[in-house]
Each structure stands twice: as C-alpha cells, then as structure tokens.
Design a protein around this motif. Structure first.
Motif, mmCIF file in Angstrom:
data_model
loop_
_atom_site.group_PDB
_atom_site.id
_atom_site.type_symbol
_atom_site.label_atom_id
_atom_site.label_comp_id
_atom_site.label_asym_id
_atom_site.label_seq_id
_atom_site.Cartn_x
_atom_site.Cartn_y
_atom_site.Cartn_z
ATOM 1 N N SER A 188 0.809 -1.219 0.000
ATOM 2 C CA SER A 188 0.000 0.000 0.000
ATOM 3 C C SER A 188 0.842 1.268 0.000
ATOM 4 N N GLN A 226 -6.181 -3.137 -0.110
ATOM 5 C CA GLN A 226 -5.562 -2.527 1.059
ATOM 6 C C GLN A 226 -4.049 -2.665 1.050
ATOM 7 N N ASP A 252 -2.174 -5.284 1.846
ATOM 8 C CA ASP A 252 -1.572 -5.962 2.998
ATOM 9 C C ASP A 252 -1.368 -7.458 2.802
ATOM 10 N N ASP A 290 -12.981 -5.505 -0.879
ATOM 11 C CA ASP A 290 -12.796 -5.465 0.578
ATOM 12 C C ASP A 290 -11.801 -6.503 1.063
#
Length: 310
Positions: A158, A200, A202, A242
């Motif tokens: 990110s 995200q 990660d 998500d």
C-alpha cells in the motif's frame, strides 16, 4: 440501471454468468479504478468497454506485438501494457494513444504494476529482471536482480515501499524498493504463474503451477496460509475490493471463489462455463461483478443472480 448485490461469502453460491463476449486468446483483464472502463488484452489487441459490457467493445487498440500485461494507473486516466516486443507502453485510457514508451527489457514483458500513489511503475518478464521507473522523473530506471528465470508477476504494497514478485524459478520474493534489496524468498515445487494483492495492500496471493495458492502478509513477509485451488494448475488471481474473497482461475477451466481467511479446503463457489484454462480474473471495484477470460477466447461477466426463490 440494475442494482446488483456485492459478491460476498454469503452471496458467492448465487454467482452466475450474465454475459459474455468473444475475443482472441485472452491474457489479461483489468477494470479502471472507478469501474467505468474494462480493458481486455488478447493477442495483438486491447479491447475497451466504456459504455457497459456488450458483445462488441467500445474501442479496440491495435498493438505491435502480443500483449502480456495490463494495468491501470490509480487515477484511471491511463493504462500500461507490456508485450512480447520487450516494451512497456503507457496509453491514454480515453483517447487511446501512446503517452510514453519505456525501453530497457531484453525479453518479453510479462507483468506491469503501478504503485498506489502512481509514482512507480514496475515491469518484469523474460529477462529475469524487475525494472522500476519513477513516473515523476522517468530518466533511467532501477533494476532488481535475483530471479534466475522468467518473472511472471509483481505487485506493490500500500505504501509503495515493498514489492513482491514470482516466477519460473519457483520462488516468491519480497523486495525493499528504497534499499533495492531482496528481503525474503520462498521456494515452491513448481513455477509461480500469477500474483495478486488486496486493495488494502496488505495480503499477497501467489498462484502456482502445481495448483496451490500461497498467501503472505506483506508487512512481515511471512506465509500465512495456502489453498489447494485447482487440479492441473492455478493460473490467475484477484481479491474482492474489501479483501474478503479470493477468486482463482485454473487449468481445470473453472473460476473458484474462496473465503481465504476461513475454510481453505472448500471453495465458496465453483464457476463453470469456460472450456479452456482461465488465465485472468478481475473484480469490479464495486465488488458486484467479476470478469474472467483465457484460452477459450471468451470473456465472461459474472454477477450475483436473484436468489429470492432459493
């Protein structure tokens, strides 16, 4: 406009093919960050859908050589392609002309990726190197050496400070961009075909020719799980926006949806309809649609079907 449900662990079993289009041998599909454009690379063309998904694309771009890689810039105004002619091209997404051409590779470019800020462009492929270009100062490039065979994929974290890569040398490697150094390496029984990262930034997933998918925490550079995903080989990967669902495509001609944090032994759903290996999958940024394509020259669009009678 049809209101569609998000593809989640609760709705995955109701995902069905809702449309399809024919193209050449499909190597990569990608949505623009706002979901307004779908780009599909096939042979020496990139097809663009700008007005919804129909049997015929809005526009086609002729490419000088087969397109192997495709990625949008974070602002969606441009997209990068990598091809067998060893070049990376940055295209205007609307006017569809070449903004800049990056040279330097000595083999086919198999993957391109842009950092979340849009500042860095990474490309890799047949010359066993990863080239990093600073888009704010594109004079020269940083070259990362370490892979001993073709590199098939690369993704950023990110912050754009770490890079993960995988390739034909059966390794997944993690790189510190500022230090230009390798931080960790994992070796598997067969070669790595594709990498994906959550929105995200990660979690990284790596698809292996032996059919397995391996999951890593980007920050700690540690493997956190694996999935026996496809008989005959896993070819393609995409996380839902998500990060909760992992879509995989494979040599068994199926797309599978996984709750990767939960039960790794059983997919949430297995989507059938392709007649050849599924070489690319991509979630719409809203999480309501999934596109797939591959060796059968067919692009399929998937959505949650009406489950009210189920």
């Amino acid at each position: 406009m049809i209101s569609r449900q998000t593809i989640t662990s609760q709705t995955a079993q109701h995902v069905k093919a809702i449309s399809q289009a024919a193209a050449g041998f499909i190597s990569r599909a990608a949505w623009s960050p706002d979901g307004a454009i779908l780009a599909v690379a096939h042979g020496e063309e990139v097809s663009l859908w700008l007005e919804g998904f129909t049997p015929e694309p809005t526009r086609k771009i002729k490419h000088p050589a087969p397109v192997k890689a495709l990625a949008f810039t974070p602002d969606g105004t441009a997209f990068a392609t990598g091809s067998s002619d060893m070049l990376v091209r940055l295209w205007s997404a609307v006017e569809t002309f070449v903004l800049v051409t990056f040279r330097g590779h000595h083999g086919s470019v198999e993957s391109v990726a842009l950092s979340p800020s849009g500042r860095l462009l990474a490309s890799c492929g047949g010359d066993r190197t990863i080239r990093l270009v600073d888009m704010t100062d594109s004079i020269g490039s940083t070259i990362l050496h370490g892979h001993t065979s073709d590199i098939s994929g690369a993704v950023f974290n990110s912050a754009g400070t770490l890079l993960a890569s995988g390739g034909w040398d059966c390794t997944v490697r993690f790189w510190d961009i500022a230090e230009r150094s390798e931080r960790a390496s994992f070796t598997y029984p067969d070669w790595i075909r594709d990498l994906a990262v959550t929105h995200q930034g990660d979690i990284v997933a790596a698809a292996c020719k032996d059919g397995s998918v391996h999951l890593f925490d980007f920050a700690s550079r540690q493997e956190i799980g694996h999935i026996a995903a496809h008989a005959g080989g896993a070819d393609s990967l995409a996380f839902s926006p998500d990060g909760s669902i992992l879509a995989t495509g494979g040599r068994d001609n199926t797309v599978r949806l996984w709750d990767w944090r939960g039960n790794h032994g059983t997919p949430l759903a297995t989507l059938t309809g392709h007649s050849r290996p599924v070489l690319t999958v991509a979630f719409h940024p809203a999480g309501t649609l999934l596109v797939s394509g591959g060796g059968d020259n067919v692009i399929k669009l998937w959505s949650v079907a009406d489950a009210s009678s189920s």
